[in-house]
Design a protein around this motif. Structure first.
Motif, PDB file in Angstrom:
ATOM      1  N   UNK A 149       1.224  -1.462   0.273  1.00  0.00           N
ATOM      2  CA  UNK A 149      -0.260   0.556   0.204  1.00  0.00           C
ATOM      3  C   UNK A 149       0.988   1.099  -0.175  1.00  0.00           C
ATOM      4  N   UNK A 150       0.074   2.207  -0.450  1.00  0.00           N
ATOM      5  CA  UNK A 150       0.690   3.671   0.051  1.00  0.00           C
ATOM      6  C   UNK A 150      -0.073   4.347   0.502  1.00  0.00           C
ATOM      7  N   UNK A 151       0.522   4.989   0.985  1.00  0.00           N
ATOM      8  CA  UNK A 151      -0.607   6.042   2.220  1.00  0.00           C
ATOM      9  C   UNK A 151      -0.717   7.578   1.455  1.00  0.00           C
ATOM     10  N   UNK A 152      -1.844   8.071   1.284  1.00  0.00           N
ATOM     11  CA  UNK A 152      -2.266   9.719   0.866  1.00  0.00           C
ATOM     12  C   UNK A 152      -3.536   9.852   2.046  1.00  0.00           C
ATOM     13  N   UNK A 153      -2.867  10.918   1.906  1.00  0.00           N
ATOM     14  CA  UNK A 153      -4.311  11.586   2.524  1.00  0.00           C
ATOM     15  C   UNK A 153      -5.614  12.071   2.008  1.00  0.00           C
ATOM     16  N   UNK A 154      -7.202  11.812   2.179  1.00  0.00           N
ATOM     17  CA  UNK A 154      -7.978  12.255   1.266  1.00  0.00           C
ATOM     18  C   UNK A 154      -8.442  10.613   1.412  1.00  0.00           C
ATOM     19  N   UNK A 155      -9.867  10.148   1.172  1.00  0.00           N
ATOM     20  CA  UNK A 155     -10.633   9.087   1.009  1.00  0.00           C
ATOM     21  C   UNK A 155     -10.783   8.766  -0.836  1.00  0.00           C
ATOM     22  N   UNK A 156     -10.581   7.228  -0.814  1.00  0.00           N
ATOM     23  CA  UNK A 156     -10.531   6.835  -1.674  1.00  0.00           C
ATOM     24  C   UNK A 156     -12.200   6.564  -2.263  1.00  0.00           C
ATOM     25  N   UNK A 157     -12.122   7.368  -3.851  1.00  0.00           N
ATOM     26  CA  UNK A 157     -13.814   7.123  -4.231  1.00  0.00           C
ATOM     27  C   UNK A 157     -13.233   7.216  -5.844  1.00  0.00           C
ATOM     28  N   UNK A 158     -14.484   6.428  -6.480  1.00  0.00           N
ATOM     29  CA  UNK A 158     -13.748   6.842  -7.787  1.00  0.00           C
ATOM     30  C   UNK A 158     -14.045   8.306  -8.028  1.00  0.00           C
ATOM     31  N   UNK A 159     -13.036   8.671  -8.988  1.00  0.00           N
ATOM     32  CA  UNK A 159     -13.297  10.111  -9.190  1.00  0.00           C
ATOM     33  C   UNK A 159     -11.894  10.277  -9.608  1.00  0.00           C
ATOM     34  N   UNK A 160     -11.684  10.484  -8.042  1.00  0.00           N
ATOM     35  CA  UNK A 160     -10.186  10.177  -7.490  1.00  0.00           C
ATOM     36  C   UNK A 160      -8.733  10.746  -8.117  1.00  0.00           C
ATOM     37  N   UNK A 161      -7.896  10.431  -8.247  1.00  0.00           N
ATOM     38  CA  UNK A 161      -6.501  10.792  -9.397  1.00  0.00           C
ATOM     39  C   UNK A 161      -5.186  10.302  -7.565  1.00  0.00           C
ATOM     40  N   UNK A 162      -4.720   9.579  -8.966  1.00  0.00           N
ATOM     41  CA  UNK A 162      -3.478   9.533  -7.995  1.00  0.00           C
ATOM     42  C   UNK A 162      -2.500   9.970  -8.610  1.00  0.00           C
ATOM     43  N   UNK A 163      -1.641  10.383  -7.827  1.00  0.00           N
ATOM     44  CA  UNK A 163      -0.402  11.692  -7.940  1.00  0.00           C
ATOM     45  C   UNK A 163       0.846  10.915  -8.288  1.00  0.00           C
ATOM     46  N   UNK A 164       1.581  11.973  -9.736  1.00  0.00           N
ATOM     47  CA  UNK A 164       2.176  11.610 -10.789  1.00  0.00           C
ATOM     48  C   UNK A 164       3.389  10.971  -9.844  1.00  0.00           C
ATOM     49  N   UNK A 165       3.610  11.328  -8.881  1.00  0.00           N
ATOM     50  CA  UNK A 165       4.347  10.287  -8.117  1.00  0.00           C
ATOM     51  C   UNK A 165       4.554   8.877  -6.956  1.00  0.00           C
ATOM     52  N   UNK A 166       3.354   8.339  -7.952  1.00  0.00           N
ATOM     53  CA  UNK A 166       3.140   7.345  -6.715  1.00  0.00           C
ATOM     54  C   UNK A 166       2.981   6.225  -8.416  1.00  0.00           C
ATOM     55  N   UNK A 167       3.466   5.101  -7.669  1.00  0.00           N
ATOM     56  CA  UNK A 167       3.688   3.578  -9.411  1.00  0.00           C
ATOM     57  C   UNK A 167       2.098   2.920  -8.956  1.00  0.00           C
ATOM     58  N   UNK A 168       1.765   3.357 -10.966  1.00  0.00           N
ATOM     59  CA  UNK A 168       0.924   2.200 -10.761  1.00  0.00           C
ATOM     60  C   UNK A 168       0.832   0.839 -11.511  1.00  0.00           C
ATOM     61  N   UNK A 169       1.181  -0.211 -10.949  1.00  0.00           N
ATOM     62  CA  UNK A 169       1.525  -1.054 -11.855  1.00  0.00           C
ATOM     63  C   UNK A 169      -0.129  -1.623 -13.345  1.00  0.00           C
ATOM     64  N   UNK A 170       0.128  -2.280 -14.447  1.00  0.00           N
ATOM     65  CA  UNK A 170      -0.109  -2.577 -15.536  1.00  0.00           C
ATOM     66  C   UNK A 170      -0.654  -4.225 -15.039  1.00  0.00           C
ATOM     67  N   UNK A 171      -2.497  -4.019 -15.197  1.00  0.00           N
ATOM     68  CA  UNK A 171      -3.607  -5.061 -15.448  1.00  0.00           C
ATOM     69  C   UNK A 171      -3.070  -5.854 -16.897  1.00  0.00           C
ATOM     70  N   UNK A 172      -2.886  -6.814 -16.950  1.00  0.00           N
ATOM     71  CA  UNK A 172      -2.156  -7.863 -18.015  1.00  0.00           C
ATOM     72  C   UNK A 172      -3.330  -8.115 -19.193  1.00  0.00           C
ATOM     73  N   UNK A 173      -3.497  -7.758 -19.950  1.00  0.00           N
ATOM     74  CA  UNK A 173      -4.590  -8.171 -21.418  1.00  0.00           C
ATOM     75  C   UNK A 173      -5.551  -6.894 -20.719  1.00  0.00           C
ATOM     76  N   UNK A 174      -5.404  -6.111 -20.198  1.00  0.00           N
ATOM     77  CA  UNK A 174      -6.375  -5.003 -20.234  1.00  0.00           C
ATOM     78  C   UNK A 174      -6.441  -3.601 -20.684  1.00  0.00           C
TER      79      UNK A 174
END
Length: 202
Positions: A151-176
């Motif tokens: 996990x990465x911990x960020x201020x704010x609430x996790x909801x649909x539409x919220x943006x992930x900061x550029x400095x956070x690594x996001x991982x690919x989901x293969x075949x999607x």
């Protein structure tokens, strides 16, 4: 003898004696109902998008408000709550004084979080009503659940539409076309181009 003034005074006193009702507000997206004012507190339930809550008060200088939803008392992130002010919908977080919300002293809050952590950034406030994305992709969901990341911990609430900061690594989901990340111990699917959360895996 005139009774106008005494009657008027009595009416004022009676009006003052009646406790003010809680402000009603609506969630703009599916929103976590937490046991305390922060994302380190356990989730007690989820306030459904567009559902109504009673707002009892908010912590001054904070985004967190104490609410009641379907008989359950908890805390909600007020950036995703809207109410009505002078016949117009307004975001609770930006209008606490105008809405005349009670200020809750954080010193008096029973603090018993599930964990403590130091946020390494903040989620970018989203526009949930403008992200009508419905995902029906069992392949993506199953992959993410089977391959959790730290996990990465960020201020704010996790909801649909919220943006992930550029400095956070996001991982690919293969075949999607999606990527994913673990934010505040919640796995989320992300639309890579805008880095917006499109589904919270609850």
């Amino acid at each position: 003898m005139s009774f106008t003034k005494p009657l008027a005074a009595a009416a004022v006193l009676m009006a003052m004696a009646v406790p003010a009702s809680a402000l009603t507000a609506n969630a703009t997206t599916d929103l976590n109902l937490r046991a305390g004012p922060g994302n380190m507190y356990p989730i007690q339930g989820v306030i459904a998008s567009s559902a109504e809550v009673d707002v009892q008060g908010c912590i001054a200088g904070s985004e967190w408000c104490k609410v009641t939803y379907n008989g359950t008392e908890g805390w909600a992130y007020s950036a995703y709550l809207t109410s009505t002010y002078e016949s117009n919908p307004v975001v609770v977080y930006d209008n606490m004084q105008r809405l005349n919300l009670q200020e809750i002293d954080p010193v008096n809050i029973d603090r018993n979080p599930a964990k403590t952590f130091t946020p390494s950034g903040a989620l970018i406030l989203g526009q949930p009503t403008s992200v009508p994305i419905v995902i029906d992709d069992n392949v993506a969901v199953q992959y993410v659940r089977a391959n959790p990341v730290e996990p990465i911990y960020l201020e704010g609430e996790v909801v649909v539409g919220a943006g992930i900061p550029e400095n956070v690594t996001i991982y690919p989901v293969p075949d999607t076309t999606y990527q994913y990340v673990n934010v505040n111990d919640q796995l989320v699917l992300v639309e890579p181009g805008q880095r917006r959360i499109v589904q919270v895996l609850r």
